[in-house]
Write a protein that holds these residues in place. Structure first.
Motif, PDB file in Angstrom:
ATOM      1  N   ASP A 231     -17.489  46.192   8.795  1.00 48.93           N
ATOM      2  CA  ASP A 231     -16.614  46.951   7.889  1.00 48.93           C
ATOM      3  C   ASP A 231     -16.387  48.359   8.778  1.00 48.93           C
ATOM      4  O   ASP A 231     -15.326  49.007   8.554  1.00 48.93           O
ATOM      5  CB  ASP A 231     -17.337  47.037   6.550  1.00 48.93           C
ATOM      6  N   LYS A 232     -17.514  48.991   9.093  1.00 47.10           N
ATOM      7  CA  LYS A 232     -17.565  50.332   9.828  1.00 47.10           C
ATOM      8  C   LYS A 232     -16.679  50.374  10.864  1.00 47.10           C
ATOM      9  O   LYS A 232     -15.994  51.294  11.200  1.00 47.10           O
ATOM     10  CB  LYS A 232     -18.932  50.721  10.283  1.00 47.10           C
ATOM     11  N   ALA A 233     -16.566  49.293  11.930  1.00 48.90           N
ATOM     12  CA  ALA A 233     -15.767  49.098  12.975  1.00 48.90           C
ATOM     13  C   ALA A 233     -14.312  49.444  12.550  1.00 48.90           C
ATOM     14  O   ALA A 233     -13.446  49.850  12.896  1.00 48.90           O
ATOM     15  CB  ALA A 233     -15.909  48.066  13.830  1.00 48.90           C
ATOM     16  N   PHE A 234     -14.206  48.359  11.332  1.00 49.58           N
ATOM     17  CA  PHE A 234     -12.667  48.439  10.881  1.00 49.58           C
ATOM     18  C   PHE A 234     -12.340  49.920  10.345  1.00 49.58           C
ATOM     19  O   PHE A 234     -11.176  50.268  10.716  1.00 49.58           O
ATOM     20  CB  PHE A 234     -12.637  47.306   9.696  1.00 49.58           C
ATOM     21  N   THR A 235     -13.145  50.476   9.679  1.00 52.68           N
ATOM     22  CA  THR A 235     -12.897  51.885   8.934  1.00 52.68           C
ATOM     23  C   THR A 235     -12.827  52.671  10.035  1.00 52.68           C
ATOM     24  O   THR A 235     -11.879  53.511  10.086  1.00 52.68           O
ATOM     25  CB  THR A 235     -13.802  52.121   8.157  1.00 52.68           C
ATOM     26  N   ASP A 236     -13.429  52.711  11.234  1.00 54.06           N
ATOM     27  CA  ASP A 236     -13.584  53.604  12.263  1.00 54.06           C
ATOM     28  C   ASP A 236     -12.213  53.652  13.227  1.00 54.06           C
ATOM     29  O   ASP A 236     -11.691  54.622  13.736  1.00 54.06           O
ATOM     30  CB  ASP A 236     -14.666  53.612  13.219  1.00 54.06           C
ATOM     31  N   PHE A 237     -11.655  52.220  13.126  1.00 49.32           N
ATOM     32  CA  PHE A 237     -10.460  51.980  13.761  1.00 49.32           C
ATOM     33  C   PHE A 237      -9.219  52.974  13.059  1.00 49.32           C
ATOM     34  O   PHE A 237      -8.355  53.088  14.074  1.00 49.32           O
ATOM     35  CB  PHE A 237      -9.944  50.541  13.707  1.00 49.32           C
ATOM     36  N   PHE A 238      -9.417  53.374  12.189  1.00 51.64           N
ATOM     37  CA  PHE A 238      -8.170  54.190  11.421  1.00 51.64           C
ATOM     38  C   PHE A 238      -8.899  55.660  11.256  1.00 51.64           C
ATOM     39  O   PHE A 238      -8.564  56.315  10.163  1.00 51.64           O
ATOM     40  CB  PHE A 238      -7.828  53.744  10.096  1.00 51.64           C
ATOM     41  N   ALA A 239      -9.288  56.230  12.391  1.00 48.01           N
ATOM     42  CA  ALA A 239      -9.937  57.479  12.472  1.00 48.01           C
ATOM     43  C   ALA A 239      -8.963  58.506  12.031  1.00 48.01           C
ATOM     44  O   ALA A 239      -7.685  58.444  12.549  1.00 48.01           O
ATOM     45  CB  ALA A 239     -10.580  58.004  13.613  1.00 48.01           C
ATOM     46  N   ALA A 314      21.181  51.815  18.932  1.00 52.06           N
ATOM     47  CA  ALA A 314      21.511  53.232  18.475  1.00 52.06           C
ATOM     48  C   ALA A 314      20.376  53.749  17.991  1.00 52.06           C
ATOM     49  O   ALA A 314      19.335  53.114  17.461  1.00 52.06           O
ATOM     50  CB  ALA A 314      22.727  53.015  17.284  1.00 52.06           C
ATOM     51  N   MET A 315      20.308  55.254  18.182  1.00 48.61           N
ATOM     52  CA  MET A 315      19.008  55.957  17.699  1.00 48.61           C
ATOM     53  C   MET A 315      19.228  57.037  16.545  1.00 48.61           C
ATOM     54  O   MET A 315      20.508  57.360  16.481  1.00 48.61           O
ATOM     55  CB  MET A 315      18.472  56.843  18.945  1.00 48.61           C
ATOM     56  N   LYS A 316      18.312  57.061  15.608  1.00 47.53           N
ATOM     57  CA  LYS A 316      18.479  58.018  14.606  1.00 47.53           C
ATOM     58  C   LYS A 316      16.927  58.692  14.605  1.00 47.53           C
ATOM     59  O   LYS A 316      15.716  58.118  14.699  1.00 47.53           O
ATOM     60  CB  LYS A 316      18.526  57.088  13.229  1.00 47.53           C
ATOM     61  N   GLU A 317      16.886  60.010  14.333  1.00 42.38           N
ATOM     62  CA  GLU A 317      15.937  60.823  14.310  1.00 42.38           C
ATOM     63  C   GLU A 317      15.220  60.885  12.841  1.00 42.38           C
ATOM     64  O   GLU A 317      15.846  61.217  11.925  1.00 42.38           O
ATOM     65  CB  GLU A 317      16.033  62.182  15.020  1.00 42.38           C
ATOM     66  N   VAL A 318      13.853  60.694  12.787  1.00 51.18           N
ATOM     67  CA  VAL A 318      13.272  60.717  11.476  1.00 51.18           C
ATOM     68  C   VAL A 318      12.443  62.011  11.389  1.00 51.18           C
ATOM     69  O   VAL A 318      11.494  62.329  12.363  1.00 51.18           O
ATOM     70  CB  VAL A 318      12.533  59.479  11.119  1.00 51.18           C
ATOM     71  N   THR A 319      12.580  62.773  10.411  1.00 53.36           N
ATOM     72  CA  THR A 319      11.518  63.919  10.418  1.00 53.36           C
ATOM     73  C   THR A 319      11.110  64.076   8.985  1.00 53.36           C
ATOM     74  O   THR A 319      11.547  63.382   8.119  1.00 53.36           O
ATOM     75  CB  THR A 319      12.396  65.351  10.486  1.00 53.36           C
ATOM     76  N   ASN A 320      10.024  64.896   8.872  1.00 53.85           N
ATOM     77  CA  ASN A 320       9.427  64.779   7.406  1.00 53.85           C
ATOM     78  C   ASN A 320       8.953  63.431   7.073  1.00 53.85           C
ATOM     79  O   ASN A 320       8.897  63.337   5.851  1.00 53.85           O
ATOM     80  CB  ASN A 320      10.122  65.519   6.396  1.00 53.85           C
ATOM     81  N   GLY A 321       8.488  62.735   7.910  1.00 57.03           N
ATOM     82  CA  GLY A 321       7.954  61.463   7.356  1.00 57.03           C
ATOM     83  C   GLY A 321       6.556  61.269   6.891  1.00 57.03           C
ATOM     84  O   GLY A 321       5.727  62.160   7.278  1.00 57.03           O
ATOM     85  N   GLU A 322       6.529  60.659   5.679  1.00 55.95           N
ATOM     86  CA  GLU A 322       5.241  60.509   5.126  1.00 55.95           C
ATOM     87  C   GLU A 322       5.214  59.036   4.302  1.00 55.95           C
ATOM     88  O   GLU A 322       5.984  58.563   4.027  1.00 55.95           O
ATOM     89  CB  GLU A 322       5.137  61.621   3.904  1.00 55.95           C
ATOM     90  N   MET A 323       3.667  58.559   4.296  1.00 54.31           N
ATOM     91  CA  MET A 323       3.662  57.387   3.662  1.00 54.31           C
ATOM     92  C   MET A 323       2.177  57.139   3.274  1.00 54.31           C
ATOM     93  O   MET A 323       1.337  57.753   4.138  1.00 54.31           O
ATOM     94  CB  MET A 323       3.830  56.080   4.788  1.00 54.31           C
ATOM     95  N   VAL A 324       2.032  56.471   2.122  1.00 54.77           N
ATOM     96  CA  VAL A 324       0.904  56.036   1.676  1.00 54.77           C
ATOM     97  C   VAL A 324       0.816  54.836   1.509  1.00 54.77           C
ATOM     98  O   VAL A 324       1.521  54.342   0.651  1.00 54.77           O
ATOM     99  CB  VAL A 324       0.408  56.906   0.020  1.00 54.77           C
ATOM    100  N   GLY A 325      -0.279  54.059   2.360  1.00 49.72           N
ATOM    101  CA  GLY A 325      -0.115  52.598   2.255  1.00 49.72           C
ATOM    102  C   GLY A 325      -1.604  52.102   2.415  1.00 49.72           C
ATOM    103  O   GLY A 325      -2.419  52.697   2.389  1.00 49.72           O
ATOM    104  N   THR A 326      -1.804  50.674   2.536  1.00 52.66           N
ATOM    105  CA  THR A 326      -2.974  50.139   2.784  1.00 52.66           C
ATOM    106  C   THR A 326      -2.945  49.180   3.843  1.00 52.66           C
ATOM    107  O   THR A 326      -2.124  48.566   4.236  1.00 52.66           O
ATOM    108  CB  THR A 326      -3.372  49.242   1.535  1.00 52.66           C
ATOM    109  N   PHE A 327      -4.119  49.302   4.691  1.00 46.88           N
ATOM    110  CA  PHE A 327      -4.529  48.456   5.703  1.00 46.88           C
ATOM    111  C   PHE A 327      -5.577  47.540   5.209  1.00 46.88           C
ATOM    112  O   PHE A 327      -6.572  48.308   4.787  1.00 46.88           O
ATOM    113  CB  PHE A 327      -4.744  49.381   7.179  1.00 46.88           C
ATOM    114  N   GLY A 328      -5.542  46.384   5.721  1.00 45.61           N
ATOM    115  CA  GLY A 328      -6.683  45.522   4.938  1.00 45.61           C
ATOM    116  C   GLY A 328      -7.426  44.627   6.325  1.00 45.61           C
ATOM    117  O   GLY A 328      -6.681  44.297   7.082  1.00 45.61           O
ATOM    118  N   LYS A 329      -8.591  44.590   5.716  1.00 42.07           N
ATOM    119  CA  LYS A 329      -9.674  43.665   6.736  1.00 42.07           C
ATOM    120  C   LYS A 329      -9.465  42.504   5.887  1.00 42.07           C
ATOM    121  O   LYS A 329     -10.400  42.129   5.006  1.00 42.07           O
ATOM    122  CB  LYS A 329     -10.966  44.297   6.743  1.00 42.07           C
ATOM    123  N   ILE A 330      -8.581  41.693   6.332  1.00 46.45           N
ATOM    124  CA  ILE A 330      -8.197  40.400   5.235  1.00 46.45           C
ATOM    125  C   ILE A 330      -9.013  39.224   5.746  1.00 46.45           C
ATOM    126  O   ILE A 330      -9.291  38.942   7.062  1.00 46.45           O
ATOM    127  CB  ILE A 330      -6.688  39.942   5.515  1.00 46.45           C
TER     128      ILE A 330
END
Length: 330
Positions: A231-239, A314-330
């Motif tokens: 679990d620690k290795a998983f958590t550390d992966f998202f430092a 085709a390309m579009k530029e993204v600014t002021n990006g923000e996200m709150v999501g979940t990563f899982g050790k499934i």
């Protein structure tokens, strides 16, 4: 062999809240030193002697973890970790002044001298979005830690979301109990894996998504030896810190971003030329999502990037990006 799995780790926000409170362990009580005249906690305390490892007035390795939102009482997992150099063993108490409705405090006992990492609890109700610089003090010696507060959330229903600005237009989607958007988690691979966090529309009745439906996802990889990872290795992966965008996760650790726009067009940082010159991506905070069916990290990310249409390039530029999501050790 490759497997792609998506789970919604949180069945409802009400269930999440019940699990959060059920999982809180009884805390150790202690007395904070106070000013005799005002009764307000003051920095320092205890008979131990220690000093911060400081640089330019800031704690060189002080890190805040947790979800900091305006108008929402901080959860029990909001904390600050910092290294101190202990020169005399004994009990210690450490507090800060109240800044932007937040107080940093902690207590413990040093049983040996030398460099040690301590964890301090952050309590309170953040008032204003932005970066709050909080001074941690031991008597006359102190250094600062920066805590980023964002979005106001007085209802608790907007914990999971994405928002981006594309060509001056803001696109934003929150996951709530009744709008069919869920904070999903994905796993791609077997022992060498990539992790995904998404805010996507999901209707268990099988209905056709309404016009204008969007979707958003962040993928981070590649993690090796996943099957035996702790679990620690998983958590550390998202430092916490900065990450690079990658076109091929087999070549380097990094991130990619996917967006389904309101017209149903798919965009990705890995499509087209995949050029990300000037782009940035930072993990701001992580916290245990308190899910009951695995280990999930509630993760706040900020970014700017170039998205490429997967069909036309085709390309579009993204600014002021923000996200709150979940990563899982499934």
């Amino acid at each position: 062999m490759q497997r792609i799995m998506f789970r919604h780790p949180i069945l409802s926000l009400s269930l999440l809240l019940s699990l959060l409170f059920a999982g809180c362990a009884k805390e150790k009580s202690y007395e904070l030193p106070t000013d005799p005249g005002t009764g307000i906690p003051v920095p320092g305390g205890g008979d131990a002697a220690f000093a911060f490892v400081a640089a330019a007035g800031n704690c060189s390795d002080a890190k805040a973890a947790g979800i900091f939102l305006t108008g929402k009482i901080l959860d029990a997992d909001a904390n600050v970790t910092v290294t101190v150099n202990v020169t005399r063993k004994g009990n210690w108490v450490l507090t800060s002044n109240v800044v932007n409705g937040m107080l940093v405090m902690g207590t413990g006992t040093f049983t040996q001298t030398g460099p040690q990492v301590i964890t301090l609890r952050v309590t309170g109700l953040p008032q204003t979005a932005g970066v709050s610089n909080i001074l941690l003090g031991t008597g006359t010696v102190g250094c600062g830690v920066a805590i980023t507060v964002s979005g106001d959330d007085t209802t608790g229903e907007n914990d999971y979301y994405y928002k981006i600005t594309v060509s001056g237009q803001v696109y934003e989607q929150h996951a709530t109990e009744d709008n069919h958007y869920i904070p999903g988690s994905g796993l791609d691979g077997v022992d060498d894996v990539n992790f995904s966090a998404g805010i996507n529309y999901s209707d268990i009745s099988g209905g056709v998504p309404p016009a204008g439906t969007t979707g958003f996802g962040v993928k981070i990889g590649m993690m090796h030896n996943y099957m035996s990872a702790s679990d620690k290795a998983f958590t550390d992966f998202f430092a916490l810190g900065n990450y690079s965008y990658v076109k091929d996760f087999n070549t380097a650790k990094g991130v990619s971003i996917y967006w389904l726009d309101p017209q149903g067009e798919e965009w990705s940082t890995q499509a087209g030329t995949a050029d990300q010159t000037g782009s940035t991506f930072t993990i701001i905070s992580t916290a245990d999502a308190k899910a009951f069916n695995g280990l999930y990290l509630k993760t706040k990310m900020q970014f700017k990037c170039k998205l490429y249409n997967v069909n036309t390039g085709a390309m579009k530029e993204v600014t002021n990006g923000e996200m709150v999501g979940t990563f899982g050790k499934i």
